[in-house]
Design a protein around this motif. Structure first.
Motif, PDB file in Angstrom:
ATOM      1  N   PRO A 116     -67.495 -10.488 -30.927  1.00 33.84           N
ATOM      2  CA  PRO A 116     -68.196  -9.913 -32.085  1.00 33.84           C
ATOM      3  C   PRO A 116     -68.900 -11.015 -32.885  1.00 33.84           C
ATOM      4  O   PRO A 116     -68.313 -12.062 -33.164  1.00 33.84           O
ATOM      5  N   LEU A 117     -70.146 -10.780 -33.222  1.00 22.72           N
ATOM      6  CA  LEU A 117     -70.924 -11.738 -33.999  1.00 22.72           C
ATOM      7  C   LEU A 117     -71.386 -11.085 -35.298  1.00 22.72           C
ATOM      8  O   LEU A 117     -71.710  -9.898 -35.325  1.00 22.72           O
ATOM      9  N   THR A 118     -71.435 -11.869 -36.362  1.00 23.11           N
ATOM     10  CA  THR A 118     -71.988 -11.371 -37.611  1.00 23.11           C
ATOM     11  C   THR A 118     -73.496 -11.235 -37.435  1.00 23.11           C
ATOM     12  O   THR A 118     -74.096 -11.848 -36.529  1.00 23.11           O
ATOM     13  N   PRO A 119     -74.163 -10.458 -38.291  1.00 18.31           N
ATOM     14  CA  PRO A 119     -75.625 -10.296 -38.161  1.00 18.31           C
ATOM     15  C   PRO A 119     -76.374 -11.624 -38.190  1.00 18.31           C
ATOM     16  O   PRO A 119     -77.313 -11.818 -37.401  1.00 18.31           O
ATOM     17  N   TRP A 120     -75.999 -12.528 -39.078  1.00 18.27           N
ATOM     18  CA  TRP A 120     -76.727 -13.798 -39.153  1.00 18.27           C
ATOM     19  C   TRP A 120     -76.437 -14.677 -37.940  1.00 18.27           C
ATOM     20  O   TRP A 120     -77.320 -15.398 -37.472  1.00 18.27           O
ATOM     21  N   GLN A 121     -75.223 -14.634 -37.407  1.00 20.84           N
ATOM     22  CA  GLN A 121     -74.920 -15.356 -36.165  1.00 20.84           C
ATOM     23  C   GLN A 121     -75.763 -14.811 -35.021  1.00 20.84           C
ATOM     24  O   GLN A 121     -76.297 -15.584 -34.209  1.00 20.84           O
ATOM     25  N   SER A 122     -75.885 -13.484 -34.954  1.00 12.68           N
ATOM     26  CA  SER A 122     -76.687 -12.858 -33.905  1.00 12.68           C
ATOM     27  C   SER A 122     -78.150 -13.258 -34.039  1.00 12.68           C
ATOM     28  O   SER A 122     -78.820 -13.563 -33.035  1.00 12.68           O
ATOM     29  N   PHE A 123     -78.651 -13.260 -35.266  1.00 12.70           N
ATOM     30  CA  PHE A 123     -80.043 -13.630 -35.490  1.00 12.70           C
ATOM     31  C   PHE A 123     -80.289 -15.091 -35.097  1.00 12.70           C
ATOM     32  O   PHE A 123     -81.296 -15.407 -34.439  1.00 12.70           O
ATOM     33  N   THR A 124     -79.371 -15.969 -35.472  1.00 11.25           N
ATOM     34  CA  THR A 124     -79.495 -17.390 -35.113  1.00 11.25           C
ATOM     35  C   THR A 124     -79.509 -17.567 -33.603  1.00 11.25           C
ATOM     36  O   THR A 124     -80.328 -18.328 -33.049  1.00 11.25           O
ATOM     37  N   LYS A 125     -78.631 -16.867 -32.934  1.00  7.43           N
ATOM     38  CA  LYS A 125     -78.568 -16.929 -31.466  1.00  7.43           C
ATOM     39  C   LYS A 125     -79.887 -16.484 -30.850  1.00  7.43           C
ATOM     40  O   LYS A 125     -80.419 -17.113 -29.927  1.00  7.43           O
ATOM     41  N   ASP A 126     -80.452 -15.386 -31.369  1.00  8.13           N
ATOM     42  CA  ASP A 126     -81.712 -14.867 -30.833  1.00  8.13           C
ATOM     43  C   ASP A 126     -82.888 -15.803 -31.115  1.00  8.13           C
ATOM     44  O   ASP A 126     -83.805 -15.939 -30.281  1.00  8.13           O
ATOM     45  N   VAL A 127     -82.892 -16.447 -32.278  1.00  5.11           N
ATOM     46  CA  VAL A 127     -83.957 -17.403 -32.587  1.00  5.11           C
ATOM     47  C   VAL A 127     -83.909 -18.576 -31.620  1.00  5.11           C
ATOM     48  O   VAL A 127     -84.954 -19.038 -31.111  1.00  5.11           O
ATOM     49  N   ILE A 128     -82.700 -19.076 -31.332  1.00  4.84           N
ATOM     50  CA  ILE A 128     -82.552 -20.177 -30.381  1.00  4.84           C
ATOM     51  C   ILE A 128     -83.048 -19.755 -29.000  1.00  4.84           C
ATOM     52  O   ILE A 128     -83.791 -20.498 -28.330  1.00  4.84           O
TER      53      ILE A 128
END
Length: 572
Positions: A116-128
């Motif tokens: 499970p990822l928080t929304p900001w963790q998910s967004f950071t992952k997608d940006v990378i």
């Protein structure tokens, strides 16, 4: 590391990440479809017209994601693959940013329940990932394909077929790997425990005051601030999230009571989960009915859990001739427990022993328990259970005098407006008379339908119908007593009914179960025959409390039992 080697590493890294992400979601496409439905909801993207297609979209997305990961690694149509990867990551980046910025969806579901990822963790992952894919696009000439063109096509085709096959398998059964808090071997009660010293939620309290005509905010961790001014209001803001147990929001409710603790301490329990009966797979219920009937015969207790209303439950029980009761549990919790509607759990004192899709109902292992009732007649049980609903159709509404509350109760019970207005007592008496005729015919055919024939609590249905027809009680008292002597119904229930019958005839009761209120005597126990031996009779009938303890519980700890005579009683 030269540029070519770097491109090769990034290509494999991104490909493996897409494969892992796709496989985890393909392992649980139903769970991913629930996540898509969250995104499609009115409070997020407001695309509710897509909700009915969520499962199909979920399967397509995860298969494409996984196949693209393989295609990137082997260099299959690299420009097309990179374009598709770019479009996909742009789409996911938008979703995760929207969720994070507006705090709409707390977990993107990128890696399912495995990570499970928080929304900001998910967004950071997608940006990378977006940066890495763009970098690969810029340096596409360094991506060298593996294998021959024909070999790559075979690998992609095989991957696609394997994904379809695996997706079909988990849809027809359950996820191959269970990452959720309700996996087999989990004790639900232990999963709800919070360890000593676990962190708790920390809030900022923003106190608003008007000071010298100006509004000011004073922030504390909860204490009321010492401020000379006029208090306006207070807002709270979560600063640090505390410990959340793996299992939370788990309740088993019925008629306003929570039975979770009782059932989590019940051995040999079969639980049928159907989060929404309007969306249930109807072809699964014959298998469920066969399993649960067998389980009841072998001595297991069976319950259903649903988030649907009473009307949907009654409709299902009538159409499928279901022989167990349903309790209410939150829909999200039920979706998390099992990815099947209906699904099946076998529990022992709260520990999940088995969890199966309805397609695999025959795989639930049932032993013959000491409480087995192999001679149960389920057709008779179903007839009696259908009588129960009519026996109590209007009684809850009769007790509610407030029109608004009565309407709300009728809606909860699934009773239409034309059925909860007018002379409800007259309607209920008509049902009582009809029910009595049905019970008479059943008793003439089977004798009293006790627990060895219909199980518990169905063994009480005939008694309750007779009790609701006071003029017929005397005719059936001997039948009821004989059934109680054989252990078919509790003797205490027969004793209460007999006492009430005697009191209504202005005769002395036997077991001291009935109390009355009169102008002269106040609240008192109705006169009892031979009061000096009353406690002996109560004990023989199965009552746990003496008459003195019963009076103290009923009238207050200082109340004393007073043996009155009939001649001393003046009714209101």
């Amino acid at each position: 590391m030269n540029l070519k080697a770097l491109i090769g590493f990034i290509r494999v890294f991104v490909g493996i990440l897409f494969i892992i992400s796709g496989f985890i979601k393909l392992n649980d496409p139903v769970g991913f479809s629930f996540k898509l439905q969250e995104y499609f909801g009115p409070d997020v993207l407001n695309l509710e017209f897509l909700s009915p297609f969520a499962l199909g979209l979920a399967i397509i997305l995860v298969i494409v994601e996984l196949v693209l990961g393989v295609a990137l690694i082997i260099g299959y149509y690299k420009r097309l693959t990179l374009w598709l990867l770019l479009l996909m990551i742009l789409f996911f980046t938008f979703l995760t940013f929207y969720s994070a910025y507006f705090n709409k969806v707390t977990d993107c579901g990128c890696f399912g329940d495995a990570l499970p990822l928080t929304p900001w963790q998910s967004f950071t992952k997608d940006v990378i990932l977006l940066i890495l894919i763009v970098f690969l696009f810029i340096n596409i000439k360094y991506i060298q394909p593996f294998f021959t063109n024909f070999g790559r096509s075979i690998i992609i085709f095989a991957t696609f077929i394997a994904c379809l096959s695996f997706g079909y398998y988990v849809l027809m059964h359950l996820p191959l790997i269970d990452f959720r808090a309700y996996k087999v071997g989990t004790n639900i009660a232990e999963g709800m425990e919070i360890p000593d010293g676990a962190p708790v939620d920390v809030f900022d309290y923003n106190w608003k005051f008007k000071v010298n005509g100006e509004e000011k905010v004073f922030t504390t961790q909860g204490d009321y601030p010492t401020v000379e001014g006029e208090f306006i209001g207070v807002d709270t803001e979560l600063v640090t999230k505390g410990y959340v147990p793996p299992v939370h929001d788990f309740t088993i409710e019925k008629d306003g009571e929570d039975y979770a603790e009782e059932f989590l301490n019940t051995p040999n329990l079969i639980v049928i989960v159907a989060y929404d009966l309007s969306k249930t797979e109807w072809n699964g219920w014959p298998a469920v009915k066969s399993l649960t009937n067998d389980a009841i015969r072998r001595g297991y207790q069976v319950i259903g859990l649903t988030a649907s209303g009473v009307d949907d439950v009654n409709s299902l029980k009538l159409k499928q001739e279901i022989n167990f009761d349903f309790y209410f549990t939150d829909a999200t919790t039920l979706k998390t427990i099992v990815r099947s509607n209906p699904g099946i759990l076998k529990l022992n004192n709260g520990t999940i022993i088995q969890k199966k899709h309805w397609n695999d109902a025959e795989e639930i292992e049932l032993e013959k328990l000491p409480t087995a009732k192999l001679d149960l007649d389920f057709n008779l049980k179903f007839q009696l259970d259908s009588i129960t609903r009519l026996d109590n159709l209007y009684r809850p509404l009769i007790q509610e005098s407030d029109p608004a509350k009565r309407k709300a109760l009728a809606d909860e019970l699934g009773i239409p407006e034309e059925d909860y207005t007018g002379d409800l007592w007259k309607k209920q008496r008509m049902l009582d008379t009809t029910n009595l005729q049905r019970i008479k015919r059943l008793i003439e055919r089977y004798g009293y339908p006790g627990k060895s024939l219909v199980g518990e609590p169905t063994n009480l249905v005939a008694l309750e119908v007779i009790a609701h027809n006071p003029g017929e009680v005397e005719e059936y008292l001997d039948v009821l007593k004989k059934a109680a002597e054989k252990g078919e119904i509790p003797m205490t229930q027969v004793a209460i009914l007999e006492d009430k019958h005697l009191m209504m005839q202005d005769k002395e009761q036997i077991y001291g179960t009935q109390a009355q209120i009169t102008a002269e005597n106040g609240f008192f126990i109705w006169p009892v025959t031979n009061p000096e031996t009353l406690n002996e009779r109560r004990k023989a009938a199965g009552f746990k409390r003496t008459i003195e303890e019963y009076v103290a519980d009923l009238m207050g700890k200082d109340a004393q039992f007073k043996a009155l005579k009939l001649s001393e009683i003046k009714r209101l």
